[in-house]
Design a protein around this motif. Structure first.
Motif, PDB file in Angstrom:
ATOM      1  N   ARG A 109      12.503  44.271  72.543  1.00  0.00           N
ATOM      2  CA  ARG A 109      11.616  44.831  72.953  1.00  0.00           C
ATOM      3  C   ARG A 109      11.504  44.912  74.615  1.00  0.00           C
ATOM      4  N   MET A 110      12.411  44.234  75.253  1.00  0.00           N
ATOM      5  CA  MET A 110      12.455  44.377  76.790  1.00  0.00           C
ATOM      6  C   MET A 110      13.510  45.173  77.271  1.00  0.00           C
ATOM      7  N   THR A 111      13.198  45.906  78.335  1.00  0.00           N
ATOM      8  CA  THR A 111      14.305  46.705  78.971  1.00  0.00           C
ATOM      9  C   THR A 111      15.355  45.809  79.565  1.00  0.00           C
ATOM     10  N   ILE A 112      16.420  46.569  80.024  1.00  0.00           N
ATOM     11  CA  ILE A 112      17.513  45.759  80.739  1.00  0.00           C
ATOM     12  C   ILE A 112      16.987  45.003  81.699  1.00  0.00           C
ATOM     13  N   GLY A 113      16.135  46.002  82.514  1.00  0.00           N
ATOM     14  CA  GLY A 113      15.504  45.311  84.035  1.00  0.00           C
ATOM     15  C   GLY A 113      14.609  44.299  83.855  1.00  0.00           C
ATOM     16  N   ALA A 114      14.113  44.137  82.557  1.00  0.00           N
ATOM     17  CA  ALA A 114      12.875  42.882  82.241  1.00  0.00           C
ATOM     18  C   ALA A 114      13.719  41.628  81.971  1.00  0.00           C
ATOM     19  N   HIS A 115      15.154  41.986  81.461  1.00  0.00           N
ATOM     20  CA  HIS A 115      15.900  40.714  81.256  1.00  0.00           C
ATOM     21  C   HIS A 115      16.048  39.943  82.844  1.00  0.00           C
ATOM     22  N   PHE A 116      16.705  40.853  83.591  1.00  0.00           N
ATOM     23  CA  PHE A 116      17.092  40.757  84.844  1.00  0.00           C
ATOM     24  C   PHE A 116      15.957  39.842  85.670  1.00  0.00           C
ATOM     25  N   LEU A 136      24.798  45.381  89.028  1.00  0.00           N
ATOM     26  CA  LEU A 136      25.031  46.477  87.835  1.00  0.00           C
ATOM     27  C   LEU A 136      25.897  47.624  88.566  1.00  0.00           C
ATOM     28  N   SER A 137      25.721  47.742  89.911  1.00  0.00           N
ATOM     29  CA  SER A 137      26.627  48.784  90.478  1.00  0.00           C
ATOM     30  C   SER A 137      28.081  48.182  90.487  1.00  0.00           C
ATOM     31  N   ARG A 138      28.222  46.790  90.945  1.00  0.00           N
ATOM     32  CA  ARG A 138      29.267  46.298  90.843  1.00  0.00           C
ATOM     33  C   ARG A 138      29.804  46.219  89.378  1.00  0.00           C
ATOM     34  N   MET A 139      29.426  46.445  88.535  1.00  0.00           N
ATOM     35  CA  MET A 139      29.892  46.389  87.009  1.00  0.00           C
ATOM     36  C   MET A 139      30.439  47.819  86.665  1.00  0.00           C
ATOM     37  N   ALA A 140      30.159  48.823  87.608  1.00  0.00           N
ATOM     38  CA  ALA A 140      30.821  50.213  87.288  1.00  0.00           C
ATOM     39  C   ALA A 140      29.824  51.146  86.434  1.00  0.00           C
ATOM     40  N   LEU A 141      28.476  50.650  86.732  1.00  0.00           N
ATOM     41  CA  LEU A 141      27.667  51.507  86.069  1.00  0.00           C
ATOM     42  C   LEU A 141      27.056  52.361  86.965  1.00  0.00           C
ATOM     43  N   LYS A 142      27.139  53.858  86.493  1.00  0.00           N
ATOM     44  CA  LYS A 142      26.937  54.788  87.656  1.00  0.00           C
ATOM     45  C   LYS A 142      25.590  54.594  87.975  1.00  0.00           C
ATOM     46  N   ASP A 143      24.507  54.583  87.218  1.00  0.00           N
ATOM     47  CA  ASP A 143      23.127  54.771  87.848  1.00  0.00           C
ATOM     48  C   ASP A 143      22.516  53.419  87.268  1.00  0.00           C
ATOM     49  N   PRO A 144      22.538  52.233  88.194  1.00  0.00           N
ATOM     50  CA  PRO A 144      22.276  51.153  87.570  1.00  0.00           C
ATOM     51  C   PRO A 144      20.528  51.210  87.594  1.00  0.00           C
ATOM     52  N   GLU A 145      19.840  51.911  88.394  1.00  0.00           N
ATOM     53  CA  GLU A 145      18.673  51.912  88.300  1.00  0.00           C
ATOM     54  C   GLU A 145      17.950  52.603  87.082  1.00  0.00           C
ATOM     55  N   ASP A 146      18.716  53.442  86.524  1.00  0.00           N
ATOM     56  CA  ASP A 146      18.406  54.042  85.299  1.00  0.00           C
ATOM     57  C   ASP A 146      18.519  53.300  84.086  1.00  0.00           C
ATOM     58  N   VAL A 147      19.778  52.377  84.042  1.00  0.00           N
ATOM     59  CA  VAL A 147      20.100  51.369  83.428  1.00  0.00           C
ATOM     60  C   VAL A 147      19.040  50.239  83.162  1.00  0.00           C
ATOM     61  N   MET A 148      18.603  49.865  84.281  1.00  0.00           N
ATOM     62  CA  MET A 148      17.410  49.114  84.286  1.00  0.00           C
ATOM     63  C   MET A 148      16.217  49.421  83.472  1.00  0.00           C
ATOM     64  N   ARG A 149      15.890  50.604  83.348  1.00  0.00           N
ATOM     65  CA  ARG A 149      14.749  51.146  82.563  1.00  0.00           C
ATOM     66  C   ARG A 149      14.966  51.400  81.100  1.00  0.00           C
ATOM     67  N   LYS A 150      16.244  51.171  80.730  1.00  0.00           N
ATOM     68  CA  LYS A 150      16.436  51.548  79.445  1.00  0.00           C
ATOM     69  C   LYS A 150      16.630  50.187  78.590  1.00  0.00           C
ATOM     70  N   TYR A 151      16.537  50.343  77.219  1.00  0.00           N
ATOM     71  CA  TYR A 151      16.520  49.388  76.416  1.00  0.00           C
ATOM     72  C   TYR A 151      18.015  49.192  75.701  1.00  0.00           C
ATOM     73  N   ALA A 152      18.324  47.960  75.015  1.00  0.00           N
ATOM     74  CA  ALA A 152      19.594  47.748  74.953  1.00  0.00           C
ATOM     75  C   ALA A 152      20.405  48.799  73.858  1.00  0.00           C
TER      76      ALA A 152
END
Length: 330
Positions: A109-116, A136-152
């Motif tokens: 029910r929470m976005t990735i960003g909400a967990h952080f 998240l950028s250090r973890m080689a995720l290309k668009d970390p801000e987009d990842v923060m907005r997504k659900y698992a």
């Protein structure tokens, strides 16, 4: 691997299931150590107790169902396993964990960003958000801000594992426990995850406790190995020494059953590990499967004894059973 002194140790750490007024042992008293800046690997078949041991290190069990005994120390400081409130000073801060199923670690029910951002005060959110994007950028995720907005469920397995690694590392822990971090990932993504862990160790001095059934992963990552069978550590030592001179018949069988690109027949250990209720039976738990079993093995649990510098084994035969093997089969 740059440290020699142990950063983390356990002393007689055990786990038992509370059952009908009694206790069923799941993990027998275990002493393990992780060097500062090093990697300790724990290997064994599914159900041997390796994940249970590491969950006990973080005190993740309900006291109503489980009993954890023994002690653990981080940099010489006793970890308060019996006090859930005080454990908050260690969990997620000084010690963190990557679980083998990253999807289960996130609230759908929470976005990735909400967990952080969970638990942060309003004035801290911007700083915490920037730190999350950075990790998240250090973890080689290309668009970390987009990842923060997504659900698992919107992320692939590899992306989700990287996000979980980033979440585990956000508090800059001294010890990271990785429970099967490459399970269910394809070989390319597995390589990327392992490379990330190796780079983090070199750059930050992170100490790693790695749980795996993949001997190739442990051989590559670890400086020290602990082999578990039926809730007990049966062999331990420097990874090179244990691989060159395995002394416990289970360790030999485990290494021999490792898949390889060859035309030789894959070696398989006969029989099965004991189930939970059988762990209290007399004698060595591996006796029913051992090719060199002696009568005393069926009545006495071997003690954990030194077999070389830093090399310990729980076997009364200490490798003498090896002459019983025929034609490379176990």
């Amino acid at each position: 691997m740059n440290g020699m002194e142990p950063l983390f140790v356990t002393k007689g750490l055990s786990v038992s299931l509370r059952e009908k007024g009694g206790l069923l042992p799941v993990v027998f008293p275990a002493d393990i150590a992780v060097k500062a800046g090093g990697c300790t690997g724990i290997v064994g078949e599914s159900g041997c107790g390796k994940s249970m041991l590491c969950k006990a290190v973080l005190s993740l069990f309900s006291e109503r169902k489980w009993q954890v005994e023994g002690e653990a120390f981080l940099k010489g400081e006793r970890i308060p396993l019996e006090n859930d409130r005080k454990m908050d000073e260690f969990r997620g801060r000084r010690m963190s964990m990557i679980v083998q199923d990253p999807l289960s670690a996130f609230d759908p029910r929470m976005t990735i960003g909400a967990h952080f951002l969970e638990g942060s005060r309003r004035r801290e959110r911007k700083e915490r958000y920037q730190a999350a994007v950075s990790v998240l950028s250090r973890m080689a995720l290309k668009d970390p801000e987009d990842v923060m907005r997504k659900y698992a469920f919107e992320l692939s397995g590899g992306m989700l594992q990287r996000a979980l690694m980033g979440l585990s590392l956000l508090g800059r822990p001294e010890l990271l426990i990785a429970d099967e971090p490459t399970t269910a990932l394809d070989s390319t993504v597995q390589e990327e995850i392992l490379r990330l862990l190796l780079d983090l160790q070199k750059e930050t001095g992170l100490s790693l406790l790695l749980i795996s059934h993949d001997l190739n992963v442990v051989s590559r990552m670890a400086d020290t190995i602990y082999v578990m069978y039926a809730g007990r550590i049966v062999e331990s030592g420097p990874i090179e020494e244990v691989q060159r001179h395995p002394l416990h018949p289970y360790t030999v069988g485990l290494f021999a059953s490792r898949p390889a690109f060859s035309k030789e027949r894959l070696s398989v250990m006969e029989g099965r590990p004991p189930v939970l209720g059988e762990l209290l039976k007399a004698g060595c738990a591996f006796a029913p499967r051992c090719p060199g079993v002696k009568e005393e093995c069926r009545s006495t649990v071997p003690s954990f004894e030194t077999a070389g510098e830093g090399h310990l084994v729980r076997c009364g035969q200490k490798g003498a059973w090896g002459s019983h093997r025929e034609g490379g089969s176990f």
